[in-house]
Scaffold this active site. Sequence first.
Site, PDB file in Angstrom:
ATOM      1  N   GLU A 180      35.548  81.790 -10.597  1.00  0.00           N
ATOM      2  CA  GLU A 180      34.236  82.407 -10.841  1.00  0.00           C
ATOM      3  C   GLU A 180      34.207  83.133 -12.181  1.00  0.00           C
ATOM      4  OE1 GLU A 180      32.531  83.096  -6.340  1.00  0.00           O
ATOM      5  OE2 GLU A 180      33.464  84.813  -7.330  1.00  0.00           O
ATOM      6  N   GLU A 375      34.262  77.144  -2.489  1.00  0.00           N
ATOM      7  CA  GLU A 375      33.972  78.306  -1.644  1.00  0.00           C
ATOM      8  C   GLU A 375      32.583  78.149  -1.050  1.00  0.00           C
ATOM      9  OE1 GLU A 375      34.560  82.290  -3.134  1.00  0.00           O
ATOM     10  OE2 GLU A 375      36.244  81.666  -4.390  1.00  0.00           O
TER      11      GLU A 375
END
Length: 477
Positions: A180, A375
């Site tokens: 991320e 995710e």
Amino acid sequence: MSTFPDNFLWGGATAANQLEGAYLEDGKGLTNVDVIPQGKYRWEVARGLLSYKDLPEGEYYPSHEAIDHYHRFKEDVALFAEMGFKCYRFSIAWSRIFPKGIEESPNEAGLKFYEELIDELLKYNIEPVVTLSHFDVPLHLVDAIGSWRNRDMVKHFEKFVVTIFNRFKGKVKYYISFNEINMLLHMPFTGAGIYFDDEDKGHKDEITLNAAHHELVASALATKRLKEIDPNAQMGCMLAAGDFYPYSCDPKDVREAQRDNQWNFFFVDVQSRGEYPRWVLKYIEKENIDIEITAEDKQLLKENTVDYITFSYYSSRTSKADVSEEELQSGNAVDNISNPHLKTTEWGWVIDPLGLRITMNTLWDRYQKPLFIVENGLGAKDTVEADGSIHDDYRIDYLRQHIEQMKLAVIEDGIPLLGYTPWGCIDLVSASEGQMEKRYGFIYVDKNDQGEGSLDRSRKDSFYWYKDVISSNGENL
């Protein structure tokens, strides 16, 4: 094709700092996440607004023990194998390999741990998917050189990744450089070990964009070195994804959403396309931001783009041009406007399964590279019944709806998708809240927010459901 490809990678995802524990064992050094407490100071520290050095005594640091995966990984991997995992995404703690980040030679005990973990996965024919940096910076580099605001981080990171590539050559086919990476814009200390002191006031943009540039150069260099050392392996980047929707069809709201999306995609634009978007260069010029982007940097970025795009998806976001404080919806790292058409979790996260299909189409249209959902999941409180069972139908419903949209994107929209690894396949410490009782896993871990519990593992209803999903290659939802 009416189903997923035969080689589709079903699995689960975790991060070292949220499940391993053993935070100073076998030579491991401290990391940025090790000094982020649970409780009222967590967000201030995570956002770089409060130094960990200024915290009062007696704070609780959940990463220190986490769920003790360090000592229980064989038990955990056996449970993953029982579910039928085809892959397992995990991260390597930089400070297990180079405790301070500056050592000339690696810590053998740290390498040995990950070698045993990888070998255990391969024993069950589970493909390792390795994140090189998952919110994980040696604390010494934070204190000594300011972490990623300093270009010297690139050479330290290169030494770390080269060590990993050489050690695990032929065993790991899929790497991800930074988890991320766009979280640097929202949680700079969690994401990149960056915090701002009084002298930094008025320079936050410059510090953040310099740190971003150094991470982007480091990511390209990691890709280059991987291809030199293990040309059969692939490098991916990772985005905290979820399209920003305009709050209305007012052009001002549409433009606000467009701008929010541009900032969100900025990092992956560089990692996938090999150059800075023109609008970023214009922003840097307009704001008179000083960033050293050398000719060598530009060449490195251009010649070492990623092989595939990985992303997390929990929810979509909503943008509005004129916003009042009352309209802002917190609960996740990215503040945005409440969407009146969607429900939220008890932690205020929007539930938008169709948004996953929308996001997949956006990413494919933008980059034309294979995607990998690494995710996706629901944080919720679970109740253990008297007989030990855990009936988490709410988690099954959430995942089912998202997999249905994922399937439509693959089958009807033709988007190439490598795999799907729901977040927190085993209960672990939540990154945003530092809680254990905000649970994501198919596997329950007996531990509460105060750090109490046996750490015993048990199977939830979702464990058996996901096992059936995998064995049917997504047909039985």
